[in-house]
Write an enzyme that holds these catalytic residues in place. Structure first.
Site, PDB file in Angstrom:
ATOM      1  N   ASP A   8       0.940  -1.249  -0.076  1.00 28.45           N
ATOM      2  CA  ASP A   8       0.098  -0.081   0.069  1.00 28.45           C
ATOM      3  C   ASP A   8       0.834   1.215   0.098  1.00 28.45           C
ATOM      4  O   ASP A   8       0.264   2.317   0.025  1.00 28.45           O
ATOM      5  CB  ASP A   8      -1.249  -0.056   1.121  1.00 28.45           C
ATOM      6  CG  ASP A   8      -0.386  -0.089   2.545  1.00 28.45           C
ATOM      7  OD1 ASP A   8       0.525  -0.952   2.818  1.00 28.45           O
ATOM      8  OD2 ASP A   8      -0.567   0.581   3.368  1.00 28.45           O
ATOM      9  N   HIS A   9       2.260   1.075   0.040  1.00 30.64           N
ATOM     10  CA  HIS A   9       3.124   2.252   0.011  1.00 30.64           C
ATOM     11  C   HIS A   9       4.015   2.312  -1.069  1.00 30.64           C
ATOM     12  O   HIS A   9       4.668   3.419  -1.366  1.00 30.64           O
ATOM     13  CB  HIS A   9       3.885   2.358   1.253  1.00 30.64           C
ATOM     14  CG  HIS A   9       3.005   2.466   2.374  1.00 30.64           C
ATOM     15  ND1 HIS A   9       2.794   3.795   3.139  1.00 30.64           N
ATOM     16  CD2 HIS A   9       2.168   1.630   3.182  1.00 30.64           C
ATOM     17  CE1 HIS A   9       2.117   3.470   4.269  1.00 30.64           C
ATOM     18  NE2 HIS A   9       1.997   2.259   4.308  1.00 30.64           N
TER      19      HIS A   9
ATOM     20  N   HIS B 140       7.582  -0.769  12.577  1.00 32.22           N
ATOM     21  CA  HIS B 140       6.818  -1.344  12.099  1.00 32.22           C
ATOM     22  C   HIS B 140       7.025  -2.832  11.960  1.00 32.22           C
ATOM     23  O   HIS B 140       8.361  -3.208  12.392  1.00 32.22           O
ATOM     24  CB  HIS B 140       6.453  -0.744  10.648  1.00 32.22           C
ATOM     25  CG  HIS B 140       5.298  -1.088   9.970  1.00 32.22           C
ATOM     26  ND1 HIS B 140       3.925  -1.032  10.548  1.00 32.22           N
ATOM     27  CD2 HIS B 140       4.940  -1.176   8.860  1.00 32.22           C
ATOM     28  CE1 HIS B 140       3.131  -1.345   9.785  1.00 32.22           C
ATOM     29  NE2 HIS B 140       3.443  -1.586   8.520  1.00 32.22           N
TER      30      HIS B 140
HETATM   31 ZN   LIG Z   1       0.475   0.797   5.186  1.00 33.09          ZN
HETATM   32 ZN   LIG Z   2       2.952  -1.329   6.387  1.00 27.96          ZN
END
Ligand SMILES: [Zn+2]
Ligand SMILES: [Zn+2]
Length: 301
Positions: free
Chosen positions: A64-65, A140
Site C-alpha cells: 500500500d506504500h 513497524h
Molecule cells: Zn500501510
Molecule cells: Zn505497513
C-alpha cells in the site's frame, strides 16, 4: 510549503480511500512521499505537474506504500520524460523495480537512480541550500522510516519598485542576505531594511507512516509546523494496533502533543471506518489542532 493528500487509506482496498501517497510542494519542486497503487491516477485527477517530481520517498515495502511506483515510472517513460528521477527507499526496492522493467523490456528515456535508505538511523538524505530531508526511524513489522522535510531559512525579498536602476546583482544578493551595502566612504549606500521585506518563515513537515506508538521520534520531529501521523485504528482496537505495529488516533494525538507540533494530520485509516468522526474526535481529545487528511485536499504547512 504545502502538502496534497493523494491517498489516506491503509492496506485493505476500499472504495472510499486510496492507499498512501502525498505530494509535498515548494516553490521549486514537488516531493512524492509514498506511492500506493493508483497514485498516478490521483496525480492526473488533481492535474499535478509531474515534471516537478524529481525525488520520491518510499517508507517501506508493504504494497500500500509502493505498488503505484512501477505504473508511475512506466507512464513517465510513455510521456517521454527526460528529467532524472531519484527514488529513496529501503533495501530491495531497486531490485523489485529493476526486475519489473527488465521483463517488460522497458528502456527508460530518463536516468533513474535508487538510493537505499538505512531506515534504522536518523540522517540526512538531501541537504541543499533550500531544504534538508532526513529519515525518521519507525517501529513497524518490516523495516520502515518516515521523512522529515525542513526548509532552510530563506533570503529576504527585494521590494522591486524601490530598487535603484543602477544596483548590481552582487548588491542585491547582499540585501537579500540582510546586509547593508556600503559606499567607498563607508556610508550606507543601500539599507536592507528599506529595500527588502522579511521572507516567509522556514517550515518543517514530518511524515510518519506506518508505525506503532513510538515516543522516541519526538526528539526528531519536535516543533514541526505540521505532522502527518498514521492513525490506522481507534483506541477500541488498541490490541490490534499493538499486534500489527500501527497506531490509534489517540496515540497519534499523543505524539503530536509530546512533539509540540503546530498541526496534526491523521491518515492511513483502516477500511473498516466509513466516516471518520470518531477517529477525529479521539485524536482531538488529546491534541486539539488535528485534521483528517482528506484525499484531494491541500494543506498549507
Ligand atoms: Zn500501510
Ligand atoms: Zn505497513
Amino acid at each position: 510549503l504545502k502538502v496534497t493528500i493523494l491517498g489516506a487509506g491503509s492496506a485493505t482496498p476500499s472504495l472510499l480511500r486510496n492507499p498512501s501517497a502525498q505530494l509535498l510542494t515548494d516553490d521549486h519542486e514537488s516531493y512524492l512521499i509514498d506511492c500506493g497503487e493508483g497514485t498516478q491516477f490521483q496525480l492526473l485527477k488533481l492535474k499535478a505537474k509531474t515534471s516537478r517530481i524529481k525525488n520520491i520517498f518510499i517508507t517501506h515495502l508493504h504494497g500500500d506504500h509502493f505498488f503505484g511506483l512501477i505504473g508511475l515510472i512506466s507512464s513517465f517513460n510513455l510521456a517521454h520524460r527526460t528529467e532524472p528521477l531519484t527514488i529513496f527507499g529501503p533495501k530491495g526496492l531497486d531490485e523489485i523495480i529493476t526486475l519489473q522493467l527488465k521483463y517488460a523490456s522497458t528502456f527508460l528515456h530518463f536516468k533513474l537512480t535508487f538510493v537505499e535508505v538505512n531506515v534504522k538511523n536518523n540522517y540526512n538524505l538531501i541537504d541543499n541550500e533550500r531544504i534538508t530531508v532526513s529519515t525518521i526511524p519507525l517501529d513497524h513489522r518490516i523495516p520502515c522510516c518516515g521523512f522529515l522535510f525542513s526548509e532552510k531559512p530563506k533570503l529576504r525579498n527585494l521590494i522591486k519598485e524601490k530598487l535603484p536602476t543602477s544596483i548590481s546583482i552582487n548588491e542585491m544578493r547582499l540585501l537579500k542576505e540582510g546586509k547593508n551595502v556600503f559606499d567607498i566612504d563607508n556610508s550606507i549606500k543601500y539599507n536592507f531594511k528599506t529595500l527588502t521585506i522579511e521572507p516567509s518563515p522556514a517550515k518543517k513537515y514530518a511524515y510518519c507512516s506506518d508505525t506503532a506508538f513510538l515516543p522516541k521520534i519526538v526528539e526528531i520531529i519536535d516543533g514541526s509546523d505540521a505532522l502527518y501521523h498514521e492513525a490506522t485504528f481507534t483506541n477500541e482496537l488498541l490490541d490490534r494496533a499493538n499486534f500489527t505495529h500501527h497506531s490509534t488516533a489517540a496515540q497519534a494525538g499523543e505524539i503530536a502533543k509530546l512533539a509540540n507540533v503546530k498541526k496534526l494530520l491523521i491518515g492511513h485509516f483502516s477500511s473498516r471506518y466509513l466516516d471518520l468522526d470518531v477517529n477525529l474526535k479521539e485524536a482531538k481529545s488529546v491534541f486539539n489542532n488535528t485534521e483528517i487528511a482528506i484525499e484531494g485536499g491541500t494543506y498549507l504547512i
